[in-house]
Write a protein that holds these residues in place. Sequence first.
Motif, short mmCIF file in Angstrom:
data_model
loop_
_atom_site.label_atom_id
_atom_site.label_comp_id
_atom_site.label_asym_id
_atom_site.label_seq_id
_atom_site.Cartn_x
_atom_site.Cartn_y
_atom_site.Cartn_z
N GLY A 1 9.33 -4.45 -3.13
CA GLY A 1 8.81 -5.75 -2.74
C GLY A 1 9.63 -6.92 -3.27
O GLY A 1 9.16 -8.07 -3.25
N ARG A 2 10.84 -6.67 -3.70
CA ARG A 2 11.71 -7.71 -4.23
C ARG A 2 13.10 -7.60 -3.61
O ARG A 2 13.50 -6.53 -3.12
N ALA A 3 13.81 -8.70 -3.65
CA ALA A 3 15.18 -8.74 -3.13
C ALA A 3 16.14 -9.05 -4.26
O ALA A 3 15.87 -9.92 -5.11
N PHE A 4 17.26 -8.34 -4.28
CA PHE A 4 18.25 -8.48 -5.35
C PHE A 4 19.61 -8.80 -4.73
O PHE A 4 20.06 -8.10 -3.81
N ASP A 5 20.25 -9.82 -5.25
CA ASP A 5 21.64 -10.07 -4.88
C ASP A 5 22.51 -9.02 -5.58
O ASP A 5 22.30 -8.70 -6.76
N ALA A 6 23.48 -8.48 -4.85
CA ALA A 6 24.31 -7.40 -5.40
C ALA A 6 25.73 -7.52 -4.88
O ALA A 6 26.02 -8.27 -3.94
N ASN A 7 26.60 -6.75 -5.50
CA ASN A 7 27.98 -6.60 -5.03
C ASN A 7 28.23 -5.13 -4.69
O ASN A 7 27.61 -4.24 -5.30
N TRP A 8 29.11 -4.88 -3.76
CA TRP A 8 29.47 -3.50 -3.43
C TRP A 8 30.98 -3.31 -3.53
O TRP A 8 31.75 -4.24 -3.33
N SER A 9 31.36 -2.08 -3.86
CA SER A 9 32.77 -1.75 -4.00
C SER A 9 33.01 -0.32 -3.57
O SER A 9 32.30 0.59 -4.02
N GLU B 1 0.83 -1.21 0.00
CA GLU B 1 0.00 0.00 0.00
C GLU B 1 0.86 1.25 0.00
O GLU B 1 0.61 2.19 -0.76
N ARG B 2 1.89 1.29 0.81
CA ARG B 2 2.75 2.47 0.92
C ARG B 2 3.94 2.42 -0.03
O ARG B 2 4.63 3.42 -0.19
N LYS B 3 4.18 1.23 -0.58
CA LYS B 3 5.36 1.03 -1.44
C LYS B 3 6.64 1.39 -0.69
O LYS B 3 7.56 2.02 -1.23
N ARG B 4 6.67 0.95 0.54
CA ARG B 4 7.82 1.19 1.41
C ARG B 4 8.05 -0.02 2.30
O ARG B 4 7.17 -0.85 2.49
N TRP B 5 9.25 -0.08 2.89
CA TRP B 5 9.60 -1.12 3.84
C TRP B 5 9.39 -0.59 5.25
O TRP B 5 10.02 0.39 5.65
N LEU B 6 8.51 -1.21 6.01
CA LEU B 6 8.24 -0.78 7.38
C LEU B 6 9.31 -1.37 8.29
O LEU B 6 9.60 -2.57 8.25
N VAL C 1 8.38 3.79 15.06
CA VAL C 1 7.56 4.98 14.88
C VAL C 1 8.23 6.11 15.65
O VAL C 1 8.66 5.93 16.79
N THR C 2 8.36 7.27 15.04
CA THR C 2 9.03 8.39 15.71
C THR C 2 8.17 8.94 16.83
O THR C 2 6.98 8.62 16.96
N ALA C 3 8.78 9.78 17.64
CA ALA C 3 8.05 10.42 18.73
C ALA C 3 6.91 11.28 18.22
O ALA C 3 5.95 11.56 18.94
N GLU C 4 7.00 11.69 16.95
CA GLU C 4 5.94 12.50 16.33
C GLU C 4 4.85 11.63 15.72
O GLU C 4 3.88 12.14 15.17
N GLY C 5 4.98 10.30 15.79
CA GLY C 5 3.96 9.39 15.29
C GLY C 5 4.14 8.96 13.85
O GLY C 5 3.25 8.32 13.28
N ALA C 6 5.28 9.27 13.23
CA ALA C 6 5.51 8.90 11.83
C ALA C 6 6.21 7.54 11.76
O ALA C 6 7.21 7.31 12.46
N SER C 7 5.70 6.67 10.90
CA SER C 7 6.36 5.38 10.69
C SER C 7 7.64 5.60 9.90
O SER C 7 7.68 6.40 8.97
N VAL C 8 8.68 4.90 10.28
CA VAL C 8 9.93 4.96 9.54
C VAL C 8 9.87 3.90 8.46
O VAL C 8 9.76 2.70 8.74
N ALA C 9 9.87 4.33 7.19
CA ALA C 9 9.59 3.42 6.08
C ALA C 9 10.46 3.78 4.88
O ALA C 9 10.06 4.56 4.01
N PRO C 10 11.66 3.22 4.78
CA PRO C 10 12.53 3.50 3.65
C PRO C 10 12.01 2.89 2.35
O PRO C 10 11.27 1.90 2.37
N ALA C 11 12.43 3.47 1.24
CA ALA C 11 12.09 2.93 -0.07
C ALA C 11 13.05 1.81 -0.45
O ALA C 11 12.69 0.90 -1.21
N THR C 12 14.28 1.89 0.05
CA THR C 12 15.31 0.90 -0.26
C THR C 12 16.02 0.50 1.03
O THR C 12 16.33 1.35 1.86
N VAL C 13 16.26 -0.79 1.16
CA VAL C 13 17.03 -1.32 2.28
C VAL C 13 18.22 -2.08 1.71
O VAL C 13 18.05 -2.92 0.82
#
Length: 331
Positions: A291-299, A228-233, A242-254
């Motif tokens: 909503g998907r997981a991707f294998d990746a490399n980092w450098s 629904e939010r297209k975010r990761w809760l 949830v922040t002290a102000e009541g906002a859910s912390v929901a990144p677009a990418t993890v």
Amino acid sequence: MREMVRMRRGTWTAALLAVTVTGSLMTGCTTGGGPGDDGRAPDPGRSRSPSPDESGTGRPDTGSVLAVKIDNVPAARPQTGLDAADVVYAEQVEGGLSRLMAVFASRLPKAVGPVRSARESDLELLRQFDDPTLAFSGAQRKLLPLIDGAPLHPQVPGKVTGAWYRGGGKAAPHNLYLRPRQLVGPAPGEDALTTGFRFGAAPAGGTPENSRTVRFPSARFTFTWSAERKRWLVAMDGTPTVTAEGASVAPATVVIQYVKVRQSKYHDFLGNNTPYTETVGSGTARVLRDGRAFDANWSRPGASDGTRFTTTDGGPMNFARGQVWVVFAKA
């Protein structure tokens, strides 16, 4: 001229930190003794000597990102301003606990916290930004020379009048907060995010992912996809974030970035070793987006370089637009 300014700033910073910070660490945190850790709010009516920066106000004249060390033990929650960060890094500290570093560039919230102490790993992590400001409550005494010599603007309580305060509802040391705009002025904008991250359309492939948990020895992070939010809760230690102000912390990418976590030469008050998280080098990662997981490399070849993420076939691993969480998991 810039080098002379840095040398002058370094001298003042070392003196201020020596007064502000005690030399020992408790489990996962720095013990008190100065205005940032003794349970009392800095007195806004008392004049303190600012560092001799370009503005003459005690504020860093950088136009770069603001990084804030944020407490993450249960007694510190709910946090304030965490939802406004562009990037949130989760790292392991003493006793297997976790601590956050929130990086702000696009916008600055009214307040951020609770603010806690810095670690040696932070200095390497922040080298990818141009002259960043690091806000923290203190650090181990033996670490102070490294902080003083790092290419950043260290900011501790009392250096900029009115930027710090003690909030109600939590006991010290979990109640120190920062007013970012009073510390650094306006937000520098997205161009200050020199992380090396790429944003754009998702690559082909990936596997459907509803939830993913990352475990530290004494902490855990769970990211659950909200179609629904297209975010990761985010949930930390099993509790929704949830922040002290009541906002859910929901990144677009993890990003679950697998790195080497080794012992450092520092220990806390109880003798627990302070982990050092190595963010320069290369390795594997798991990227969650859409909503998907991707294998990746980092450098990241050098400390002054951003971190480049690629798919397993060498293509760019684009992130979804929005907040990014990077959890440093032990490889």
